[in-house]
Motif scaffolding. Structure first.
Motif, mmCIF file in Angstrom:
data_model
loop_
_atom_site.group_PDB
_atom_site.id
_atom_site.type_symbol
_atom_site.label_atom_id
_atom_site.label_comp_id
_atom_site.label_asym_id
_atom_site.label_seq_id
_atom_site.Cartn_x
_atom_site.Cartn_y
_atom_site.Cartn_z
ATOM 1 N N UNK A 1 0.720 -1.283 -0.079
ATOM 2 C CA UNK A 1 -0.018 0.175 -0.065
ATOM 3 C C UNK A 1 0.923 1.133 0.116
ATOM 4 N N UNK A 2 0.570 2.064 -1.007
ATOM 5 C CA UNK A 2 1.611 3.215 -1.183
ATOM 6 C C UNK A 2 0.664 4.509 -0.774
ATOM 7 N N UNK A 3 1.408 5.510 0.069
ATOM 8 C CA UNK A 3 0.786 6.637 0.534
ATOM 9 C C UNK A 3 1.406 7.744 0.100
ATOM 10 N N UNK A 4 0.680 9.004 0.152
ATOM 11 C CA UNK A 4 1.389 10.090 -0.130
ATOM 12 C C UNK A 4 0.940 11.234 0.996
ATOM 13 N N UNK A 5 1.495 12.353 1.073
ATOM 14 C CA UNK A 5 0.947 13.405 2.064
ATOM 15 C C UNK A 5 0.296 14.277 1.201
ATOM 16 N N UNK A 6 -1.161 14.725 1.503
ATOM 17 C CA UNK A 6 -2.046 15.607 0.576
ATOM 18 C C UNK A 6 -1.389 16.830 0.337
ATOM 19 N N UNK A 7 -0.490 17.446 1.598
ATOM 20 C CA UNK A 7 0.197 18.430 1.383
ATOM 21 C C UNK A 7 1.309 18.550 0.349
ATOM 22 N N UNK A 8 1.865 17.483 -0.012
ATOM 23 C CA UNK A 8 3.194 17.534 -0.968
ATOM 24 C C UNK A 8 4.290 17.343 0.129
ATOM 25 N N UNK A 9 4.156 17.345 1.507
ATOM 26 C CA UNK A 9 5.074 17.267 2.164
ATOM 27 C C UNK A 9 6.168 15.467 2.020
ATOM 28 N N UNK A 10 7.231 15.795 2.266
ATOM 29 C CA UNK A 10 8.137 14.578 1.874
ATOM 30 C C UNK A 10 8.273 13.853 3.153
ATOM 31 N N UNK A 11 8.829 12.457 3.115
ATOM 32 C CA UNK A 11 8.949 11.737 4.183
ATOM 33 C C UNK A 11 10.321 11.541 4.563
ATOM 34 N N UNK A 12 10.703 11.783 6.033
ATOM 35 C CA UNK A 12 11.731 11.706 6.406
ATOM 36 C C UNK A 12 11.785 10.645 7.523
ATOM 37 N N UNK A 13 12.694 9.690 7.304
ATOM 38 C CA UNK A 13 12.661 8.446 8.172
ATOM 39 C C UNK A 13 14.085 7.592 7.697
ATOM 40 N N UNK A 14 14.358 6.760 8.528
ATOM 41 C CA UNK A 14 15.561 5.752 8.385
ATOM 42 C C UNK A 14 14.883 4.451 7.738
ATOM 43 N N UNK A 15 15.787 3.992 6.830
ATOM 44 C CA UNK A 15 15.508 2.645 6.224
ATOM 45 C C UNK A 15 15.295 1.588 7.345
ATOM 46 N N UNK A 16 14.147 0.870 7.367
ATOM 47 C CA UNK A 16 14.110 0.097 8.383
ATOM 48 C C UNK A 16 13.049 0.286 9.358
ATOM 49 N N UNK A 17 12.819 1.577 9.681
ATOM 50 C CA UNK A 17 11.729 1.948 10.646
ATOM 51 C C UNK A 17 10.324 1.749 10.274
ATOM 52 N N UNK A 18 9.372 1.861 11.312
ATOM 53 C CA UNK A 18 8.159 1.475 11.203
ATOM 54 C C UNK A 18 7.221 2.597 11.308
ATOM 55 N N UNK A 19 5.721 2.310 10.926
ATOM 56 C CA UNK A 19 4.751 3.380 11.402
ATOM 57 C C UNK A 19 3.598 2.423 12.127
ATOM 58 N N UNK A 20 2.635 3.434 12.745
ATOM 59 C CA UNK A 20 1.525 2.700 13.277
ATOM 60 C C UNK A 20 0.483 3.257 12.526
ATOM 61 N N UNK A 21 -0.397 2.371 12.360
ATOM 62 C CA UNK A 21 -1.847 2.805 11.546
ATOM 63 C C UNK A 21 -2.925 2.677 12.525
ATOM 64 N N UNK A 22 -3.754 3.818 12.547
ATOM 65 C CA UNK A 22 -5.052 3.762 13.351
ATOM 66 C C UNK A 22 -6.079 3.283 12.360
ATOM 67 N N UNK A 23 -6.622 2.308 12.721
ATOM 68 C CA UNK A 23 -7.429 1.575 11.839
ATOM 69 C C UNK A 23 -8.986 1.394 12.342
ATOM 70 N N UNK A 24 -10.020 1.810 11.804
ATOM 71 C CA UNK A 24 -11.404 1.641 12.549
ATOM 72 C C UNK A 24 -12.103 0.470 12.060
ATOM 73 N N UNK A 25 -12.497 -0.553 12.649
ATOM 74 C CA UNK A 25 -12.855 -1.526 12.247
ATOM 75 C C UNK A 25 -14.381 -1.801 13.078
#
Length: 356
Positions: free
Chosen positions: A34-58
């Motif tokens: 799943x590929x994402x973008x920031x609607x504002x056009x902001x760039x992503x700054x992270x280190x390779x190997x890092x992770x994200x946490x998703x808030x999911x409404x089930x």
């Protein structure tokens, strides 16, 4: 006009902005990217190997699920999460069945210390199984894009040939780059498809054959817990310097548990107040009760995922007071110095004021 002049000029993305899903690619029968973008056009700054946490409404409410980023920060305007669904998956099942291009998601992060971006090593061994391949893909891509001279043994284990994530992409890289020594191992070869690679569970003999210079390499190993334990045992048997071993899993540590607060340092009373400033609520917490549990008892929702100090989802600002916090890498020293704590593994040592 140069290509660089057409890129959006914006600050780095921060997790106060929702991310928009822009594409979905099926990798295997049980895995999708799943590929994402920031609607504002902001760039992503992270280190390779890092992770994200998703808030999911089930259906049963909000759940928080942690996924490693499979794309590379060297390609900063899109971010990809590659997820594998399991029998009891809740958040990942929702992503597979319901997440569509154009939808917005709350995403927290990035976080994590599983990265070779600051390593001084010249030789690496990436050893993964299942979806544990995702941080390796991010690190490999970052090294490629940076023009590094690759010297990487990449070993990946999957149950069947069809379940090898990124198989074709990695094979294409290996065919063009002599510095990538690629090995796939399958535990259950598909009888309908020819397979000339390694079969069965990775053992010491197999590991030595795939990586004869393993003792000279910095090892990165990921998922699942039993797989990493097996790899560590083999490395120790071969007198590998475990100072050069790195691993990541989103399962709770099996060898050590997060300690409760050092009650000898607690103020001399049986209970103490945890005050939540934004909510203007307080809770009289019992000794040995974490900030996260205190918040829940007060009816305050602090997002949390792993609950053992790894993912960083429950990071909150401590305004006043003292806590005992023992974490597993979900918070940096700089954040701690700035007053942040992880609610799941922080225990009050007296009255505490929290910015929540």
């Amino acid at each position: 006009m140069s290509a660089s002049s057409t890129m959006p000029l914006a600050e780095h993305w921060c997790d106060s902005e929702l991310l928009e899903c822009v594409s979905i690619v099926s990798e295997t029968p049980t895995t999708s990217s799943f590929t994402f973008k920031a609607p504002s056009g902001a760039s992503f700054n992270y280190k390779p190997g890092q992770f994200l946490t998703l808030e999911i409404l089930v259906e049963d409410g909000v759940v928080y699920r942690t996924y490693t980023i499979s794309s590379s920060p060297t390609r900063p305007y899109l971010l990809t999460l590659t997820v594998k669904v399991h029998e009891n998956s809740v958040g990942t099942r929702w992503m597979m069945d319901c997440l569509e291009s154009g939808m917005l998601l709350k995403v927290i992060g990035p976080a994590g210390e599983f990265t070779n971006s600051d390593s001084k090593a010249k030789k690496f061994a990436f050893i993964s199984a299942g979806s544990g391949i995702t941080p390796m893909m991010s690190m490999l891509t970052a090294m490629q894009d940076a023009g590094c001279e690759l010297d990487v043994v990449f070993i990946h284990s999957a149950r069947t040939v069809d379940e090898i994530i990124f198989r074709q992409h990695l094979s294409d890289i290996a065919s063009q780059c002599s510095g990538l020594d690629l090995h796939f191992v399958v535990s259950q070869p598909n009888v309908s498809k020819a397979w000339g690679g390694y079969q069965g569970r990775i053992n010491s003999i197999m590991l030595q054959a795939m990586a004869p210079e393993l003792l000279e390499r910095e090892v990165y190993c990921c998922d699942p817990e039993a797989f990493m334990a097996s790899v560590k045992a083999m490395l120790k048997e071969s007198d590998y310097d475990m100072e050069n071993y790195n691993e990541e899993s989103f399962s709770a540590p099996t060898e050590t548990k997060l300690p409760k607060a050092d009650l000898t340092a607690v103020d001399d009373k049986k209970a103490y107040e945890v005050y939540f400033a934004k909510s203007d609520l307080s809770y009289c917490s019992n000794q040995g009760e974490s900030i996260l549990l205190a918040a829940r008892s007060a009816g305050i929702i602090i997002p949390s995922a792993c609950a053992f100090g790894l993912c960083g989802t429950c990071k909150v600002k401590k305004l006043e007071g003292r806590v005992d916090m023992t974490h597993n890498g979900g918070i940096s020293q700089r954040e701690i110095d700035d007053g942040y704590i992880l609610a799941c593994c922080s225990y009050p040592l007296g009255d505490v004021f929290i910015d929540s």
